[in-house]
Design an enzyme around this catalytic site. Sequence first.
Site, PDB file in Angstrom:
ATOM      1  N   ASP A  46     -23.111 -51.093 -27.804  1.00  0.00           N
ATOM      2  CA  ASP A  46     -24.473 -50.153 -27.876  1.00  0.00           C
ATOM      3  C   ASP A  46     -25.276 -50.230 -26.981  1.00  0.00           C
ATOM      4  O   ASP A  46     -25.850 -51.697 -26.494  1.00  0.00           O
ATOM      5  CB  ASP A  46     -25.141 -50.543 -29.287  1.00  0.00           C
ATOM      6  CG  ASP A  46     -26.366 -49.802 -29.567  1.00  0.00           C
ATOM      7  OD1 ASP A  46     -27.062 -49.194 -28.443  1.00  0.00           O
ATOM      8  OD2 ASP A  46     -26.764 -49.644 -30.787  1.00  0.00           O
ATOM      9  N   ALA A  73     -40.665 -38.130 -25.322  1.00  0.00           N
ATOM     10  CA  ALA A  73     -41.079 -39.152 -24.723  1.00  0.00           C
ATOM     11  C   ALA A  73     -40.178 -40.047 -23.953  1.00  0.00           C
ATOM     12  O   ALA A  73     -40.475 -40.626 -22.694  1.00  0.00           O
ATOM     13  CB  ALA A  73     -41.688 -39.827 -25.527  1.00  0.00           C
ATOM     14  N   SER A 106     -33.263 -34.556 -19.248  1.00  0.00           N
ATOM     15  CA  SER A 106     -33.390 -33.207 -20.091  1.00  0.00           C
ATOM     16  C   SER A 106     -34.474 -32.593 -19.520  1.00  0.00           C
ATOM     17  O   SER A 106     -35.412 -33.103 -19.111  1.00  0.00           O
ATOM     18  CB  SER A 106     -33.340 -33.717 -21.361  1.00  0.00           C
ATOM     19  OG  SER A 106     -33.775 -32.213 -22.039  1.00  0.00           O
ATOM     20  N   TYR A 126     -37.964 -37.887 -28.637  1.00  0.00           N
ATOM     21  CA  TYR A 126     -36.876 -37.518 -27.489  1.00  0.00           C
ATOM     22  C   TYR A 126     -37.574 -37.344 -26.397  1.00  0.00           C
ATOM     23  O   TYR A 126     -37.161 -37.562 -25.172  1.00  0.00           O
ATOM     24  CB  TYR A 126     -35.962 -36.215 -27.901  1.00  0.00           C
ATOM     25  CG  TYR A 126     -35.025 -35.627 -27.010  1.00  0.00           C
ATOM     26  CD1 TYR A 126     -33.689 -36.582 -26.775  1.00  0.00           C
ATOM     27  CD2 TYR A 126     -35.065 -34.779 -26.250  1.00  0.00           C
ATOM     28  CE1 TYR A 126     -32.636 -36.110 -25.914  1.00  0.00           C
ATOM     29  CE2 TYR A 126     -34.138 -34.231 -25.494  1.00  0.00           C
ATOM     30  CZ  TYR A 126     -32.836 -35.029 -25.318  1.00  0.00           C
ATOM     31  OH  TYR A 126     -31.895 -34.666 -24.278  1.00  0.00           O
ATOM     32  N   LYS A 148     -37.242 -39.308 -22.563  1.00  0.00           N
ATOM     33  CA  LYS A 148     -36.611 -38.617 -21.573  1.00  0.00           C
ATOM     34  C   LYS A 148     -37.396 -38.624 -20.353  1.00  0.00           C
ATOM     35  O   LYS A 148     -37.106 -38.487 -19.164  1.00  0.00           O
ATOM     36  CB  LYS A 148     -36.056 -37.296 -21.857  1.00  0.00           C
ATOM     37  CG  LYS A 148     -34.895 -37.239 -22.736  1.00  0.00           C
ATOM     38  CD  LYS A 148     -33.612 -37.990 -21.948  1.00  0.00           C
ATOM     39  CE  LYS A 148     -32.365 -37.784 -22.923  1.00  0.00           C
ATOM     40  NZ  LYS A 148     -31.336 -38.440 -22.148  1.00  0.00           N
TER      41      LYS A 148
END
Length: 271
Positions: free
Chosen positions: A64, A157, A142, A155, A159
């Site tokens: 991970d 925040a 993204s 998400y 990226k």
Amino acid sequence: MTMKYFENKVALITGSSRGTGLAMARLLCENGAKVVMTARGEKRLEAESKKLSQIGEVAAVAGDVGIWADAQKMVDTAVEKFGRLDILVNNAGVSMRGQFTDLTPDVCERVVNTNLMGCIYPTKAAADHIVAAKGNIVFISSIAGIFGVPGASIYCATKGALTQFCESLRLELKPKGVHLGVVYLGFTEHDPEKRILAADGAPILPDRPAHHTQAQAAKLILDMIQKRKKRLVMTPVGKFSRLAHRISPDFVEQAILWGQALRLGAYKEFS
């Protein structure tokens, strides 16, 4: 595409047991690189790395990226097996959908740990080796990292944070010969089994259209690395969105709110 640049280079790609990460690993192997693949799912990782080992030198490390010890193990494996590390592609990520007020704390933590700490930890572990090789560090962001969109707050925040992280590192490491770049990945085809997180953490199907194949995305990213570009905005929708936001952020905000309120079919495609 000529990619002599990658011959005998050692590349570590996180999240490379599927999707664009796997496509990059395959293309690197085809162009003479030695590849370290990582993913949390050990069974799939081993199966895919075994396939790629037929065309190139490959090592696989299950773990991970949001755990420091696992990130360190990934980098250590690259150096121990291949003697160096030239390229790090921070590709591992997880997406989510849901209004912020509906998100569980666990979903927020999972997205931040994977998308942000999952880039910080491998980069921290790899930095000295990349400096020694005067190599490349790339972050897969993204379109949602360019400006915020509803239903993807955490998400977006994470990226968006990658841009500032990359720019800070560029100021520190460019004088040492390191290339740092950000890829604003557009809507790329998904593997059939890919899932994203709902507000409660349940796995759901992605809800965005695809404008690039995984192979197309991989070629564009490796071309960016070879040319040592600072940024890459992918897909026509991504390029249009970035341009529109640069010209008039207020217009983009109003357009999203308008499309959302009217539930326009085009809203999903351009949001």
